[in-house]
Design an enzyme around this catalytic site. Structure first.
Site, PDB file in Angstrom:
ATOM      1  N   HIS A 683       0.854  -1.194   0.000  1.00 33.53           N
ATOM      2  CA  HIS A 683       0.000   0.000   0.000  1.00 33.53           C
ATOM      3  C   HIS A 683       0.886   1.238   0.000  1.00 33.53           C
ATOM      4  CE1 HIS A 683      -2.887  -2.700   2.563  1.00 33.53           C
ATOM      5  NE2 HIS A 683      -2.911  -3.031   1.280  1.00 33.53           N
ATOM      6  N   GLN A 684       0.721   2.080  -0.996  1.00 35.90           N
ATOM      7  CA  GLN A 684       1.486   3.332  -1.055  1.00 35.90           C
ATOM      8  C   GLN A 684       0.499   4.494  -1.058  1.00 35.90           C
ATOM      9  OE1 GLN A 684       2.092   1.077  -4.072  1.00 35.90           O
ATOM     10  NE2 GLN A 684       3.052  -0.203  -2.526  1.00 35.90           N
TER      11      GLN A 684
END
Length: 750
Positions: A683-684
């Protein structure tokens, strides 16, 4: 031009080498001798005793133990994987190349390997490739523990990564790998969903099938206004909105704007695949569907990052978890960050709309091996476990959705929002990369000049024969290429806001494992089968019952990814670990990170783990191990470099507590500790965060750039801070709200 319709696996997702023109890694024969010797030491031939009977499984097992990492073409293929680092991390490739070169000489080997390369016989000093296997293994053990000259440890980490990832993820032209049988792995071969016509075909232009002459015809046929600029060797295309990226943000924005009657163009650097294209083969699928082929490290090597790079972005390859934005996070964003959107009924309505469109269900009729273990382990020690909603049916028992959903059951943007967009006249160009945002200066408030974004310059990627640039002129431009790519695009285009690329949150993870032999436990299945995430255990902040500080879930780890994470303490040990692969359950602890990083240029990611996050990960890792023990694992451990583990059958509570007390979250390979670990991120977020003022973020509460009118950001990078859970629903809901406002402003302009 269009690709011919076929129900066969897409050529790009098949196994085997597609090019027979040799290798492009550029290493010399002397360097290749060294890398072959390293691969052999990492994965040496260890023949089993001859008394084994000759069943097919035993034959496969015998062949596995006899196999060596030096067998052709494994070293060349590992070197090809190393070459992937050249674009985003050229220092790593240079470092490995230099060390390989030094080790091809006797004095260089003496310098890097010490006395283990010496012999009583002439010429007294061995080159690395001449050193006996046992001593080479000992050298690699020393490199793994090296605290002074860190570059040697990094060379060990990188060569181990590419050696094992290639060895266990590769497949031949028939989609087969001979060692899979020995480790209990089978590729998903369930019947695929076959569609007579690809859902996006009406609005699709795949540049890899186009030339300069056919492209202008294809663009015109899609209803676009196109002119040719011979002097600048480009096509100029007009539209209402151009969107860079097609994932959770871009796909939703495209649908909202096209549904409002605007002419939309979507640019996607990846390719388009549908359910019957997918092969479920780890190596080819990761190479085509993920950023950097799934091998994307931070600059210091401590973080391995997974990000989608195909039409549909991460929604095409994610693990199906659909978790609404926690109320406490929404309160924080509306009150602390002063963004009223997140306290509004519009945002709640957007979440409802998103969940309906992607078919979110709260039910799972049959849980996977790993989720059964998570649920039962939690129940036995009194930890609360909750179901996780998914964007597929309750009967969806698919462990390979991370390589694309072959049944078509999972609803990514490529099968939902983008279908809506194309149905309303949107045009999608795949294999097309945005290079630069275009700006003009226009009169602003108080007689000042303000930048206005007038569109984007793009070019076809390397597979295409299209040589002309594309200048897309639009009323609004939306960057939706994700938290790792939106900041580099904005910065390389000349934007100066210092918040662009900063405040990058990654939800860092640490993994724990437990071994559950089939004949000693009552859990059915294997770790690569069934829904990936269907259960969750949340650990809350001490002063809150609504903000998860840590979550514990089950991951998808194909044999290549698993082998790359597994600690290497000897060649025999890694083989013994891999034969247990299928029945090794993995759980990960994920934290809502306080620490952050930055990404200012493509692939150049730095990240600092905060002390609080390290402590939270330690808590989560210990809880994950406790859950695995409670569920009945015969052995559990972490992925720390020294192979930390403990046998659990009949273990005393005091011995377990002593082991758990020894579990620490250590630094990455670049740290000067004898033991180290690698963190992971899928997850960015937050690298162009939304803010109330220009000093605090990169875009305003409408997603519009503080610097450039008409430029919007519509992906995970606009989120004010880490979400703490899977961010897909949050990103899509935020994109829905931003795009709805854009549609309203375009309506007023018209």
């Amino acid at each position: 031009m269009e690709r011919e319709e076929s129900c066969e696996t897409h050529p790009l997702l098949k196994g085997g080498r597609r090019k027979e023109k040799g290798y492009s890694h550029g290493l010399s024969s002397s360097q290749m001798h060294v890398i072959a010797a390293i691969c052999e030491a990492l994965f040496p031939s260890q023949p089993l005793d001859s008394q084994n009977n000759q069943s097919s499984v035993d034959k496969a097992l015998s062949a596995f133990y006899t196999a060596s990492g030096s067998q052709a073409p494994l070293p060349d293929e590992a070197a090809e994987l190393l070459f992937k680092f050249n674009r985003s991390f050229p220092e790593a490739l240079s470092l490995v190349s230099w060390v390989l070169l030094i080790l091809s000489f006797r004095l260089g080997t003496l310098l890097l390997c010490g006395t283990l390369c010496l012999d009583w016989r002439w010429p007294f000093i061995h080159k690395f490739s001449e050193i006996p296997l046992e001593k080479r293994e000992e050298i690699l053990k020393r490199w793994s523990r090296e605290k002074c000259w860190i570059p040697l440890r990094l060379v060990f980490v990188l060569t181990k990564l590419v050696c094992f990832y290639n060895l266990f993820s590769r497949a031949d032209v028939n989609g087969h790998n001979p060692i899979w049988k020995a480790i209990g792995y089978q590729v998903d071969t369930r019947e695929k969903l076959t569609q007579k016509k690809r859902p996006l075909q009406e609005g699709l232009i795949e540049t890899m099938y186009e030339t300069d002459s056919t492209l202008i015809q294809s663009l015109t046929e899609k209803g676009l206004e196109v002119t040719e600029d011979l002097e600048q060797n480009m096509y100029k295309i007009k539209c209402d909105a151009v969107i860079v990226g097609s994932g959770c943000g871009g796909g939703v924005a495209a649908a909202v704007l096209a549904n409002s009657g605007h002419k939309v163009i979507i640019l996607e650097k990846g390719e388009y695949f549908v359910s019957h294209d997918y092969s479920s083969l780890e190596g080819p699928s990761m190479n085509e569907l993920y950023e950097s082929g799934g091998i994307l490290p931070s600059l210091d090597g401590k973080m391995m990052i997974l990000a989608g790079s195909t039409l549909g972005g991460x929604s095409a390859i994610n693990w199906s978890a659909c978790i609404r934005t926690p109320d406490s996070v929404l309160r924080e964003w509306s009150e602390k960050h002063k963004i009223p959107l997140f306290a509004s009924p519009d945002y709640q309505s957007a979440m409802d709309t998103v969940c309906r469109r992607i078919g979110v269900t709260e039910n799972c009729n049959k849980e996977s091996f790993q989720n059964q273990i998570l649920r039962q382990g939690c129940a036995k020690i009194g930890f609360k476990v909750e179901p996780v909603a998914i964007n597929s049916s309750a009967d969806h028992y698919c462990g390979s959705c991370c390589y694309g959903c072959r049944t078509g059951d999972k609803k990514g943007t490529e099968s939902t929002w983008l279908v809506d967009a194309v149905g309303n006249g949107a045009v999608i160009l795949t294999g097309c990369k945005a290079e630069k945002l275009n700006f003009t200066l226009k009169d602003g408030d108080n007689g000042t000049k303000r930048k206005t974004c007038s569109g984007v310059i793009a070019s076809a990627t390397w597979r295409s024969k299209v040589t002309k640039k594309l200048q897309i002129e639009s009323k609004v431009t939306i960057s939706a290429c994700g938290s790792l790519s939106t900041p580099p695009l904005m910065i390389s285009s000349g934007l100066k806001n210092p918040n662009i690329g900063k405040n990058l949150h990654l939800h860092p993870c640490q993994f724990a494992w437990g071994y559950f032999p089939e004949d000693m436990t009552n859990f059915s299945g294997n770790n690569y089968e069934g829904g990936i995430i269907t259960s969750i255990h949340k650990v809350f902040e001490e002063d809150s019952t609504s903000t998860p500080r840590i979550i514990i879930e089950a991951p998808a780890l194909g044999p290549g990814s698993f082998s790359a994470l597994v600690p290497w303490v000897s060649g025999l040990d890694v083989k013994e670990r891999m034969v247990k692969y299928a029945r090794t359950a993995n759980l990960f602890a994920l934290v809502r990170d306080h620490g952050s990083g930055e990404v200012k240029a493509e692939g150049r990611i730095s990240y600092k783990l905060d002390k609080i996050d390290r402590e939270s990960l330690q808590t989560g890792l210990r809880k994950a191990l406790r859950i695995l023990v409670a569920a009945g694992a015969v052995e559990v451990g972490t992925y720390r470099s020294d192979g930390q583990r403990i046998k659990c059958r009949g273990i005393k509570e005091s011995d377990l507590e002593e082991f758990l007390d020894s579990v620490r979250v250590v630094g990455g390979p670049s740290s000067r500790n004898e033991v180290w670990t690698v963190f992971t991120s899928a997850h960015q977020m937050t690298s162009c965060r939304m803010s109330a003022t220009e000093e605090e973020g990169a875009v305003d509460e409408n997603g519009e750039s503080w610097e450039a009118k008409g430029l919007y950001v519509c992906d995970g990078s606009v989120l004010p801070s880490a979400v703490g859970v899977n961010p897909m629903i949050t990103i899509q809901s935020t994109a829905y709200c931003i795009a709805s406002n854009i549609a309203e402003s375009l309506k007023k302009q018209n």
